[in-house]
Write a protein that holds these residues in place. Structure first.
Motif, PDB file in Angstrom:
ATOM      1  N   VAL A  20      10.116  -4.978   1.419  1.00 39.73           N
ATOM      2  CA  VAL A  20      10.745  -4.459   0.296  1.00 39.73           C
ATOM      3  C   VAL A  20       9.961  -5.015  -0.853  1.00 39.73           C
ATOM      4  CG1 VAL A  20      12.545  -4.887  -1.313  1.00 39.73           C
ATOM      5  CG2 VAL A  20      13.122  -4.232   1.049  1.00 39.73           C
ATOM      6  N   VAL A  21       9.396  -6.136  -1.037  1.00 34.53           N
ATOM      7  CA  VAL A  21       8.833  -6.863  -2.084  1.00 34.53           C
ATOM      8  C   VAL A  21       7.386  -6.219  -2.210  1.00 34.53           C
ATOM      9  CG1 VAL A  21       7.607  -8.732  -2.944  1.00 34.53           C
ATOM     10  CG2 VAL A  21      10.073  -9.041  -2.231  1.00 34.53           C
ATOM     11  N   GLY A  22       6.945  -5.809  -0.926  1.00 34.53           N
ATOM     12  CA  GLY A  22       5.571  -5.178  -0.859  1.00 34.53           C
ATOM     13  C   GLY A  22       5.396  -3.672  -1.644  1.00 34.53           C
ATOM     14  N   VAL A  23       6.420  -2.894  -1.074  1.00 34.10           N
ATOM     15  CA  VAL A  23       6.693  -1.523  -1.441  1.00 34.10           C
ATOM     16  C   VAL A  23       6.724  -1.676  -2.914  1.00 34.10           C
ATOM     17  CG1 VAL A  23       8.265   0.275  -1.443  1.00 34.10           C
ATOM     18  CG2 VAL A  23       7.642  -0.655   0.627  1.00 34.10           C
ATOM     19  N   CYS A  24       7.896  -2.523  -3.571  1.00 30.93           N
ATOM     20  CA  CYS A  24       8.206  -2.384  -5.089  1.00 30.93           C
ATOM     21  C   CYS A  24       7.144  -2.943  -5.785  1.00 30.93           C
ATOM     22  CB  CYS A  24       9.616  -3.248  -5.101  1.00 30.93           C
ATOM     23  SG  CYS A  24      11.018  -2.426  -4.084  1.00 30.93           S
ATOM     24  N   TYR A  25       6.345  -4.053  -5.337  1.00 32.61           N
ATOM     25  CA  TYR A  25       5.346  -4.524  -6.229  1.00 32.61           C
ATOM     26  C   TYR A  25       4.219  -3.389  -6.348  1.00 32.61           C
ATOM     27  CZ  TYR A  25       1.652  -7.831  -7.784  1.00 32.61           C
ATOM     28  OH  TYR A  25       0.737  -8.565  -8.425  1.00 32.61           O
ATOM     29  N   GLY A  26       4.110  -2.929  -5.037  1.00 33.33           N
ATOM     30  CA  GLY A  26       3.151  -1.542  -5.345  1.00 33.33           C
ATOM     31  C   GLY A  26       3.271  -0.579  -5.954  1.00 33.33           C
ATOM     32  N   PHE A  82       0.815  -1.187  -0.011  1.00 33.39           N
ATOM     33  CA  PHE A  82      -0.006  -0.083  -0.030  1.00 33.39           C
ATOM     34  C   PHE A  82       1.014   1.140  -0.067  1.00 33.39           C
ATOM     35  CE2 PHE A  82      -1.124   3.384   3.003  1.00 33.39           C
ATOM     36  CZ  PHE A  82      -2.243   3.890   2.265  1.00 33.39           C
ATOM     37  N   PHE A  83       1.802   1.240   0.928  1.00 35.39           N
ATOM     38  CA  PHE A  83       2.817   2.362   0.933  1.00 35.39           C
ATOM     39  C   PHE A  83       3.533   2.793  -0.363  1.00 35.39           C
ATOM     40  CE2 PHE A  83       2.553   1.622   5.676  1.00 35.39           C
ATOM     41  CZ  PHE A  83       1.965   3.074   5.973  1.00 35.39           C
ATOM     42  N   GLY A  84       3.941   1.673  -1.038  1.00 33.24           N
ATOM     43  CA  GLY A  84       4.437   1.745  -2.353  1.00 33.24           C
ATOM     44  C   GLY A  84       3.422   2.418  -3.466  1.00 33.24           C
ATOM     45  N   ARG A  85       2.360   1.996  -3.319  1.00 34.52           N
ATOM     46  CA  ARG A  85       1.298   2.461  -4.248  1.00 34.52           C
ATOM     47  C   ARG A  85       0.993   3.809  -4.221  1.00 34.52           C
ATOM     48  NH1 ARG A  85      -1.941  -3.192  -5.315  1.00 34.52           N
ATOM     49  NH2 ARG A  85      -0.661  -4.252  -4.420  1.00 34.52           N
ATOM     50  N   ILE A  86       0.604   4.196  -2.902  1.00 33.74           N
ATOM     51  CA  ILE A  86       0.006   5.479  -2.798  1.00 33.74           C
ATOM     52  C   ILE A  86       1.034   6.644  -2.828  1.00 33.74           C
ATOM     53  CG2 ILE A  86       0.203   5.403  -0.084  1.00 33.74           C
ATOM     54  CD1 ILE A  86      -2.641   6.461  -0.266  1.00 33.74           C
ATOM     55  N   LEU A  87       2.435   6.270  -2.164  1.00 31.58           N
ATOM     56  CA  LEU A  87       3.479   7.334  -2.471  1.00 31.58           C
ATOM     57  C   LEU A  87       3.870   7.366  -3.590  1.00 31.58           C
ATOM     58  CD1 LEU A  87       5.262   6.486   0.918  1.00 31.58           C
ATOM     59  CD2 LEU A  87       3.950   8.325   0.448  1.00 31.58           C
ATOM     60  N   SER A  88       4.140   6.328  -4.368  1.00 32.41           N
ATOM     61  CA  SER A  88       4.466   6.438  -6.025  1.00 32.41           C
ATOM     62  C   SER A  88       3.597   7.244  -6.664  1.00 32.41           C
ATOM     63  CB  SER A  88       4.941   5.129  -6.434  1.00 32.41           C
ATOM     64  OG  SER A  88       3.641   4.398  -6.655  1.00 32.41           O
ATOM     65  N   GLY A  89       2.270   6.931  -6.354  1.00 34.13           N
ATOM     66  CA  GLY A  89       1.283   7.588  -7.208  1.00 34.13           C
ATOM     67  C   GLY A  89       1.342   9.176  -7.085  1.00 34.13           C
TER      68      GLY A  89
END
Length: 548
Positions: free
Chosen positions: A430-436, A377-384
């Protein structure tokens, strides 16, 4: 459909639709929860690891049939697409519940593959309905829209896992009941409110959208921190669990305040009527300032067309492409293969998290499943949000964010291969963030390069990477290499304990991630001009005070 709405009603309905879209995404990440009940299937059906991994591949193959949802998105209304998804999910996960709860005897292997495939395919209808509609409704804020919606998809795994742990002591059969019934109920609610509505038509409206998206981001972060806190505290029984579930449901419902605020604010402002929709892609601006900003590029394009006479004008990047026109470009395949390197390896970890945890000595892997979801979730919302900010600020190509995530993902795989202390905690984050990041960035990137007109189908072609990646990295790579290291068990299964079980698998996936880095950098270089145009367009619009 040509019906005129006042701006007051239109704005409130648009935000009400977005709230229901968030709810749909909060329950549509059930494809990532396989590890929570895979152990029960393995023991009930006496499967070895390769057979179990192929069941997970069957689940992901359902996404390959998302092409049907993409085709339907241009022909069927949003409510119909949602209904197809929710009924299919009810059947697919309902049958899995009947098997795991021992209400019926285990079905033949091929039949179980069919029902897992149906469960996986159901989410493609939900995601297509939500993403296509919301990207069109908020086309000037594609990054935040993608980040928020994909972020809640990431959180949905943790939401399901923690609710099941709190209310049903992590029972696999009860978990499957949630996967079958909850998405069905939520989609039936969204059917009444999620519609395509004209996007912002003034700078003030776009500014208001940005403020509301900030509120959505804050609420989402609170939900993520709340879920992570529950996992860390570890008290998962009695009154505490009931209180946790109640507060979580309240937090998920809280964004409903935004459409009410929008409605009251619009009433006070007394806005003029708004009708019609923008049909042109993002770069087709109508204001004089924007035309001036892209005049040089237009002149260059015209010169090229004079030198290369063709029977039919081929669209340039930023204009609407049919699926065939998109697939004839190098950029599409660079995006496709780099996406495969990211999501394929990420899915392999998620699908095998149960066995990875057991191999490394953990008896309960639910915390790792939840952590992958929350950090995704953090990866998705921050990257967007960040990619949109730097695009507006400096014209930074979105693929550079994918490249950065792939570098980090390769490091995570190396740490898990070396089995350093707490490597699974670090690796799952790490995998969660990057996948997101991969999922959130690829959504707006595809729409910016190939337009919105056929976006539903193009998106679902890219999503083919999920079943393809699952087959290559989870079904073949992880399945074969794990079985090669495992020892047989009575009844036909097998097991493996130790860091060696997945070491070679992680090393191969690290190499695949590095290949993805190179492709993402190549795509960023090839598309730097299109992002410079988008940057100029946004600056011209801001200075002119109006939108196309």
């Amino acid at each position: 459909m040509g019906i005129q709405r006042s701006s007051t009603t239109s704005s409130a309905l648009k935000w009400l639709g977005f709230v229901t879209a968030v709810w749909v995404q909060s329950i549509s990440g059930n494809n990532y929860t396989f590890s929570n009940y895979s152990g029960a299937l393995k023991s009930l059906m006496n499967l070895n690891q390769l057979q179990l991994n192929n069941l997970s591949v069957a689940k992901d193959v359902g996404k390959a049939f998302g092409i049907l949802a993409g085709l339907a998105s241009d022909r069927l209304s949003t409510p119909v697409i949602l209904l197809i998804g929710c009924f299919e999910g009810l059947l697919g996960y309902g049958v899995q519940w009947l098997v795991v709860s021992r209400t019926i005897t285990p079905l033949p292997y091929w039949q179980m593959c069919v029902f897992l495939c149906m469960g996986g395919n159901s989410t493609t209808w939900m995601n297509t309905a939500v993403l296509v509609t919301c990207i069109r409704n908020f086309r000037r804020n594609r990054g935040p829209v993608s980040g928020i919606l994909k972020g809640y998809v990431g959180l949905s795994t943790a939401i399901f896992t923690d609710l099941c742990t709190a209310l049903f002591s992590n029972d696999p059969a009860s978990f499957l009941v949630l996967l079958a019934v909850v998405p069905f109920a939520v989609c039936l609610t969204a059917v009444f409110f999620l519609r395509e509505i004209p996007s912002a038509s003034s700078a003030d409206e776009e500014s208001e959208e940005t403020r509301y998206f900030t509120v959505f981001n804050i609420v989402a972060v609170v939900v993520a921190v709340y879920l992570q806190s529950y996992d860390i505290i570890g008290i998962k029984t009695g009154v505490f669990s009931v209180a946790f579930a109640s507060i979580l449901l309240f937090l998920l419902a809280s964004p409903i305040a935004i459409p009410f605020h929008s409605f009251i604010k619009s009433l006070n402002r007394g806005e003029q009527d708004v009708e019609g929709q923008i049909q042109e892609p993002l770069l087709r601006s109508e204001t004089a300032a924007e035309k001036e900003a892209i005049s040089v590029a237009a002149a260059a394009t015209a010169a090229e067309e004079e030198n290369h006479v063709v029977e039919r004008k081929r669209p340039v990047l930023g204009e609407d492409h049919t699926i065939m026109e998109a697939m004839l470009t190098v950029d599409f395949w660079v995006l496709f293969i780099s996406f495969l390197c990211g999501v394929g390896t990420g899915l392999a970890v998620m699908n095998n998290m149960g066995q990875i945890g057991l191999a490394l000595g953990y008896t309960d892997v639910s915390i790792f499943v939840s952590m992958t979801s929350i950090w995704g979730f953090f990866g998705r919302i921050l990257s967007g949000t960040l990619s949109e900010y730097f695009l507006k600020k400096a014209g930074t190509p979105r693929p550079l964010w994918n490249a950065a995530s792939q570098i980090l993902m390769a490091v995570g795989y190396l740490l898990m291969a070396l089995a350093v202390p707490n490597s699974l905690y670090i690796g799952s984050m790490v995998v969660g963030v990057c996948y997101g990041v991969r999922l959130a960035i690829t959504v707006p990137t595809a729409s910016e390069l190939f337009g919105l007109k056929y976006y539903g189908l193009i998106y679902n072609i890219l999503v083919l990477n999920l079943p393809l990646g699952s087959f290559l990295f989870s079904g073949l790579l992880a399945g074969f290499l794990y079985d090669a290291e495992a020892t047989p068990t009575p009844g036909g299964g097998n097991t493996c304990v130790g860091a060696h079980c997945y070491r070679l698998i992680f090393l191969v996936m690290a190499l695949a991630s590095l290949i993805g880095v190179g492709l993402d950098i190549l795509l960023a270089y090839r598309t730097k001009e299109i992002y410079a145009k988008i940057h100029a367009s946004k600056k011209a619009k801001k200075s002119g005070g109006t939108l196309s």
